[in-house]
Design a protein around this motif. Structure first.
Motif, PDB file in Angstrom:
ATOM      1  N   ILE A 144       0.829  -1.211   0.000  1.00 37.41           N
ATOM      2  CA  ILE A 144       0.000   0.000   0.000  1.00 37.41           C
ATOM      3  C   ILE A 144       0.861   1.258   0.000  1.00 37.41           C
ATOM      4  CG2 ILE A 144      -1.648   1.336   1.351  1.00 37.41           C
ATOM      5  CD1 ILE A 144      -2.844  -1.434   2.168  1.00 37.41           C
ATOM      6  N   CYS A 145       1.778   1.360   0.985  1.00 29.75           N
ATOM      7  CA  CYS A 145       2.564   2.599   1.037  1.00 29.75           C
ATOM      8  C   CYS A 145       3.530   2.707  -0.139  1.00 29.75           C
ATOM      9  CB  CYS A 145       3.269   2.732   2.381  1.00 29.75           C
ATOM     10  SG  CYS A 145       4.277   1.326   2.809  1.00 29.75           S
ATOM     11  N   ALA A 229      -1.103  -4.712   7.002  1.00 27.58           N
ATOM     12  CA  ALA A 229      -1.640  -3.763   7.979  1.00 27.58           C
ATOM     13  C   ALA A 229      -0.587  -2.713   8.318  1.00 27.58           C
ATOM     14  CB  ALA A 229      -2.076  -4.507   9.233  1.00 27.58           C
ATOM     15  N   VAL A 230       0.650  -3.176   8.497  1.00 20.19           N
ATOM     16  CA  VAL A 230       1.731  -2.228   8.787  1.00 20.19           C
ATOM     17  C   VAL A 230       1.891  -1.270   7.622  1.00 20.19           C
ATOM     18  CG1 VAL A 230       4.190  -1.991   9.219  1.00 20.19           C
ATOM     19  CG2 VAL A 230       2.920  -3.835  10.303  1.00 20.19           C
ATOM     20  N   SER A 231       1.786  -1.822   6.399  1.00 22.64           N
ATOM     21  CA  SER A 231       1.913  -1.005   5.201  1.00 22.64           C
ATOM     22  C   SER A 231       0.812   0.046   5.156  1.00 22.64           C
ATOM     23  CB  SER A 231       1.837  -1.907   3.968  1.00 22.64           C
ATOM     24  OG  SER A 231       1.977  -1.163   2.805  1.00 22.64           O
ATOM     25  N   ALA A 232      -0.401  -0.339   5.555  1.00 25.34           N
ATOM     26  CA  ALA A 232      -1.527   0.591   5.522  1.00 25.34           C
ATOM     27  C   ALA A 232      -1.422   1.625   6.631  1.00 25.34           C
ATOM     28  CB  ALA A 232      -2.839  -0.171   5.639  1.00 25.34           C
ATOM     29  N   CYS A 233      -0.615   1.312   7.643  1.00 25.43           N
ATOM     30  CA  CYS A 233      -0.489   2.244   8.766  1.00 25.43           C
ATOM     31  C   CYS A 233       0.671   3.209   8.590  1.00 25.43           C
ATOM     32  CB  CYS A 233      -0.310   1.496  10.073  1.00 25.43           C
ATOM     33  SG  CYS A 233      -1.794   0.643  10.599  1.00 25.43           S
ATOM     34  N   SER A 234       1.547   2.975   7.602  1.00 30.08           N
ATOM     35  CA  SER A 234       2.712   3.858   7.493  1.00 30.08           C
ATOM     36  C   SER A 234       2.675   4.621   6.175  1.00 30.08           C
ATOM     37  CB  SER A 234       3.997   3.049   7.632  1.00 30.08           C
ATOM     38  OG  SER A 234       3.905   1.862   6.917  1.00 30.08           O
ATOM     39  N   ARG A 235       3.420   5.709   6.156  1.00 33.59           N
ATOM     40  CA  ARG A 235       3.418   6.567   4.969  1.00 33.59           C
ATOM     41  C   ARG A 235       4.481   6.136   3.977  1.00 33.59           C
ATOM     42  NH1 ARG A 235      -0.732   8.677   3.753  1.00 33.59           N
ATOM     43  NH2 ARG A 235       0.200  10.470   2.680  1.00 33.59           N
ATOM     44  N   ASP A 236       5.571   5.607   4.440  1.00 27.37           N
ATOM     45  CA  ASP A 236       6.610   5.219   3.461  1.00 27.37           C
ATOM     46  C   ASP A 236       7.072   3.786   3.702  1.00 27.37           C
ATOM     47  OD1 ASP A 236       9.702   5.906   4.868  1.00 27.37           O
ATOM     48  OD2 ASP A 236       7.793   6.402   5.860  1.00 27.37           O
ATOM     49  N   LEU A 514      -9.603   2.485   3.933  1.00 28.72           N
ATOM     50  CA  LEU A 514     -10.770   3.276   3.534  1.00 28.72           C
ATOM     51  C   LEU A 514     -10.512   4.763   3.732  1.00 28.72           C
ATOM     52  CD1 LEU A 514     -13.831   1.151   4.663  1.00 28.72           C
ATOM     53  CD2 LEU A 514     -12.765   1.353   2.421  1.00 28.72           C
ATOM     54  N   THR A 515      -9.633   5.102   4.691  1.00 35.27           N
ATOM     55  CA  THR A 515      -9.351   6.524   4.933  1.00 35.27           C
ATOM     56  C   THR A 515      -7.911   6.866   4.580  1.00 35.27           C
ATOM     57  OG1 THR A 515      -8.796   5.961   7.201  1.00 35.27           O
ATOM     58  CG2 THR A 515     -11.039   6.695   6.812  1.00 35.27           C
ATOM     59  N   TYR A 516      -7.264   5.993   3.812  1.00 31.37           N
ATOM     60  CA  TYR A 516      -5.840   6.209   3.505  1.00 31.37           C
ATOM     61  C   TYR A 516      -5.678   7.355   2.520  1.00 31.37           C
ATOM     62  CZ  TYR A 516      -0.991   4.763   2.841  1.00 31.37           C
ATOM     63  OH  TYR A 516       0.366   4.711   2.805  1.00 31.37           O
ATOM     64  N   ASP A 517      -4.724   8.226   2.815  1.00 34.74           N
ATOM     65  CA  ASP A 517      -4.500   9.373   1.912  1.00 34.74           C
ATOM     66  C   ASP A 517      -3.520   8.962   0.816  1.00 34.74           C
ATOM     67  OD1 ASP A 517      -3.976  11.698   0.657  1.00 34.74           O
ATOM     68  OD2 ASP A 517      -2.811  12.586   2.318  1.00 34.74           O
ATOM     69  N   PRO A 518      -3.986   8.861  -0.415  1.00 34.17           N
ATOM     70  CA  PRO A 518      -3.102   8.360  -1.480  1.00 34.17           C
ATOM     71  C   PRO A 518      -2.135   9.417  -1.997  1.00 34.17           C
ATOM     72  CG  PRO A 518      -5.276   8.795  -2.366  1.00 34.17           C
ATOM     73  CD  PRO A 518      -5.327   9.173  -0.920  1.00 34.17           C
TER      74      PRO A 518
END
Lengths: 520, 376
Positions: A144-145, A229-236, A514-518
């Protein structure tokens, strides 16, 4: 739409260099461990067969109950090649002794020297827990990130696809791309096992094998979902990677090594000498009882006990000696069984804290998916310490049945317990008291003549020996080990933890995405 | 992270050393009581003497086989009898010996090497990907100096972290009162850090080399992690499988196999010698020498008595004069000298240094030959 997304993820994952490198390592190791494990299994199988043959030979020759000492055998389990646990692919035996009950069955292997035991071993489950779990992290940490960093996430979300579908696609695509290598190495390991003619899987084994594959899938899925999940929780992706790797190190290497050490020194170990002391007291008491009985029922003169004596079997003794011995056995054997039961209890009390340390390690495994997974596979392959104790408990139950059976036959107070002389068998010295001291001397002409007669009798006996009638010996039951249902019950806590944490990770990924800022 | 493991190490060994001390003193006093019953030469000849190996004192640094190997030698002075016997006196839990214990060696071997990889996987490729490397190289600075500078800074950071962790562990051990720092332990710590620094250097330089070779941090990381897993987890664990297959082992013991077993056990014990300072082999040699000392003492006492039949060493055929049990030589294990310890570990130490040197050349050539153009 979902199918397209899954296909995209799958191709993106499967066609990378990192997957190829990781897969090459994994396949190599799987081949190595399965092959060597299979060789070791064959070696253990031969030993097991040899031991069984020795036993069959022995019981066919035994003629008195005293010498029987039945053995219960457990064949080496092919599944333990993949999931070694405590058994190392070895068979085991449990011998029924009058005076002794062991806490666990005795392994039939040449590898239980101090030295070899102190080396850590590796099996298929280690490969999955260490290498494939690492692969799962590598696939998930930037899913994700990483896309956000490359700017592709914005493009992807610009399409009219619900976010939930996108993340579901990532999840399923990622799971499939980790399960495909798993299936590959599983099949490779299985083929190597099946190529060994000593390995035969029963129906039960096949179910357990499928179970092993499924929990491997669940475990890798859990690790992948966690890294997602970790990927979705971090920005980079760099942060995500570091977090994932530290988790992997702590859960994979840390807990596995720290937990046993803490268990070892956190539980009080009663010193072995305490058992020895109590044991000595126990047997002193027993000997006291026997002595008291013998004082009341004096032993006939030694001259009545002239004859052959070998490993608890008497021949050519005087009937008076047999009569006394049978009476003594009727008293002593019951006391002896009682004493050995008590001895087992104190031995168990002495050893259980040690076992408790080992069992604690298994219980604490829920703290780490890697260890949970390995413990679950050991439980499936029935190679944990708890399985060994379970087996011994069944064997103890059989031991009780066996002695009840002997008692029911009236063997304890019967001369058939210690002699195979027929009722009309002439003793070595027909009437010891009428014998002059000169004749009773071992080298007198009379005694030499009797000895020659005894030799002749012995030869006659060996030519038409008849063994014991063991046809109605209590049955052992189908298997001493846990059946599938019992194993599954044992696995419930571990499975629940894996499933729940998998579910929690998936939920977390969904909610965060769902609320991730792309935006970059 | 690193301190966490060192704290675990401190706690575990505080518990362990406490238990060990209690157990050894119990064993010793039990034996001393038995020996005090001896009142004449006859009894002294007929009995077994228990010779117990000391704790090395540095087990928290490296445990080796100290938890599993036999630690006791029984000898007797009698002739024509089995004269030696060895086994384990201290409690050992055989059910959990498939696990390793968290000593400093384990922390450095697994955790520190892992940190090396994590710190250095993008040592070169990271700068390359960000385009910083080209800018840096545009300055009048040689590639060798750049590599050495970056690697050295990472190296010193890791070593300082390890030293801090070790201090925490030592603090726990000293404050709980189970450990008193003496020259012998300090020497052990020093040697340990010397060895560790080569190990860390080897891993750092390997990482730097791979980083330069792959030019991409992601690939470098995957390659390095797998290499790490194979080097530190897989290869050591495969030793068991390898041992099983290469040494043929018959079910029934015979003399040859006993020899073989002793030989292998000694060889393994020796591996731990360099830092464990008391090799098992050396302990056994001392035990045998002690048996000779007891025999010499007894024969001396027997010679003093003119009435004795002087048939040594058979009970009932020696002097019947009373003997003070306190005079019987007392066994005290002499720790292996540092020089002997290092000498025994020469091969692994040389290999370690060579590996570090190899890592250096690998990183150096990989970086020198690296094409810098094309960075993003």
């Amino acid at each position: 739409m979902l199918a397209t997304l899954i296909r995209k993820e799958l191709l993106a994952n499967l066609l990378t260099m990192r997957l190829a490198v990781a897969l090459a390592f994994t396949v190599l190791l799987t081949v190595l461990t399965a092959f060597i494990g299979s060789l070791e299994y064959s070696h253990n199988w031969d030993l097991y067969e040899l031991e069984r043959q020795k036993y069959e030979q022995k019981i066919s020759e035994v003629t008195v109950w005293n010498q029987l000492e039945p053995m219960l055998f457990v064949a080496p389990q092919p599944l333990s090649i993949l999931s070694r646990g405590l058994s190392d692919g070895a068979g085991a035996h449990y011998t029924v002794f009058l005076h002794w009950m062991s806490v666990t069955p005795h392994p039939i292997t040449t590898a239980d020297t101090d030295l070899m035991q102190s080396l850590v071993r590796i099996d298929f489950t280690t490969v999955v827990a260490i290498l494939l779990s690492f692969l799962a992290i590598v696939l998930g940490y930037d899913a994700i990130c990483g896309e956000r960093e490359r700017g592709t996430l914005q493009l992807l979300l610009a399409n009219s696809v619900p976010r939930s579908t996108v993340v579901l696609g990532k999840l399923i695509g990622g799971l499939l791309s980790i399960w495909i290598p798993l299936a590959l190495v599983f099949v490779v390991a299985l083929l190597i096992l099946l190529a060994n003619p000593d390995v035969t899987f029963t129906g039960d084994d096949w179910f357990r094998l499928i179970g092993l594959f499924l929990i491997s899938c669940l475990f890798l899925g859990q690790v992948f979902a966690l890294s997602l999940a970790v990927s979705a929780c971090s920005r980079d992706s760099a942060t995500s990677l570091i977090v994932c790797l530290f988790f992997w190190l702590i859960a994979g290497v840390g807990i596995l090594n720290v937990a046993p050490s803490l268990a070892r020194y956190g539980v009080d170990e009663p010193p072995f000498f305490e058992f020895l002391q109590q044991d000595r007291e126990l047997w002193d008491e027993y000997n006291g009882l026997i002595e008291a009985w013998e004082n009341k029922n004096p032993r006939p003169d030694d001259s009545y006990f002239k004859g052959l004596q070998a490993k608890g079997r008497m021949r050519y003794h005087h009937p008076l000696a047999y009569e006394w011995q049978a009476r003594r056995n009727g008293f002593a054997l019951e006391k002896r069984l009682e004493a050995s039961d008590r001895r087992f209890k104190i031995f168990r009390a002495n050893q259980m804290p040690l076992a408790e340390e080992a069992l604690l390690v298994d219980k604490w495994s829920v703290a780490s998916p890697m260890v949970t997974y390995q413990v679950l596979s050991y439980q499936l392959a029935r190679t944990t310490l708890a399985d060994n104790l379970y087996l011994a408990n069944n064997a103890h139950r059989w031991r009780t049945d066996y002695y009840d059976w002997l008692r029911g036959k009236g063997v304890f107070a019967d001369r058939s317990f210690f002699t195979d002389d027929l009722p009309h068998q002439e003793p070595l010295i027909p009437d010891p008291l009428s014998l002059s001291p000169d004749d009773a001397a071992p080298d007198s002409e009379y005694m030499r003549g009797r000895m020659a007669w005894m030799q002749q009798e012995e030869e006659r006996r060996t030519s038409n020996a008849t063994g014991l009638d063991l046809t109605d010996l209590p049955k052992v039951g189908t298997d001493l080990r846990r059946d599938l249902a019992a194993s599954l019950t044992e696995m419930v806590p571990g499975l629940a933890v894996l499933l729940l944490s998998f579910g929690a990770c998936v939920m977390l990924v969904m909610m965060r995405f769902l609320t991730y800022d792309p935006g970059r | 992270m690193l301190p966490l493991f060192f704290v675990a190490n401190g706690v575990i060994y505080a518990l362990k050393i406490e238990r060990d001390v209690a157990e050894i003193s119990r064993i010793d006093s039990e034996f001393a009581e038995k020996i005090s019953e001896v009142s004449e030469l006859n009894g002294a000849i007929g009995r077994w003497y228990r010779l117990t190996a000391r704790s090395t004192g540095t087990e928290f640094i490296t445990e080796g086989g100290a938890n599993w190997f036999s630690d006791t030698y029984w000898v007797n002075a009698q002739s024509g009898n089995r004269s030696t016997e060895y086994g384990r006196s201290r409690t050992t839990n055989h059910w959990i010996r498939r696990f390793e214990i968290v000593d400093w060696t384990l922390i450095v071997r697994l955790i520190l090497s892992f940190l090396c990889v994590v710190m250095a996987y993008d040592l070169i490729s990271g700068g390359h990907e960000q385009g910083v490397l080209r800018l840096t190289m545009a300055n009048p600075i040689s590639r060798g100096a750049y590599l050495a500078g970056r690697a050295l800074s990472q190296f010193s950071m890791l070593m300082v972290a390890a030293a801090l962790g070790a201090t925490v562990s030592l603090l726990i051990l000293v404050t709980t009162g189970v450990l008193t720092l003496d020259a012998h332990i300090l020497r052990g710590i020093l040697l340990f850090f010397l060895g560790s620094s080569f190990y860390v250097a080897a891993f750092l330089l390997l990482s730097a080399g791979v980083s330069a070779l792959t030019r991409s941090s992601a690939t470098s990381l995957v390659v390095l992690m797998l290499t790490w897993a194979v080097l530190t987890v897989v290869i050591p664990q495969t030793a068991y499988l390898y041992g099983m297959q290469t040494v043929d082992f018959d079910y029934d013991w015979n003399d040859k196999q006993w020899d073989l077993r002793n030989e292998t056990e000694n060889a393994l014990a020796q591996d731990g010698i360099s830092l464990r300072d008391s090799g098992r082999k050396d302990f056994f040699a001392q035990a045998i020498r002690h048996r000779e000392a007891i025999r010499q003492f007894l024969s001396g006492r027997d010679a003093d008595d003119a009435d004795s039949p002087h048939v040594l060493f058979l009970p009932d055929y020696v002097s019947k004069k009373p003997l003070d049990s306190k005079l019987i030589p007392h066994f005290q294990q002499v720790p292996l000298s540092t020089a002997d310890g290092v000498a025994a570990g020469v091969v692994p130490i040389v290999i370690l240094i060579l590996e570090a040197a190899l890592g250096f050349f690998f990183a150096f050539t990989a970086f020198l030959r690296m094409e810098l153009a094309g960075g993003s």
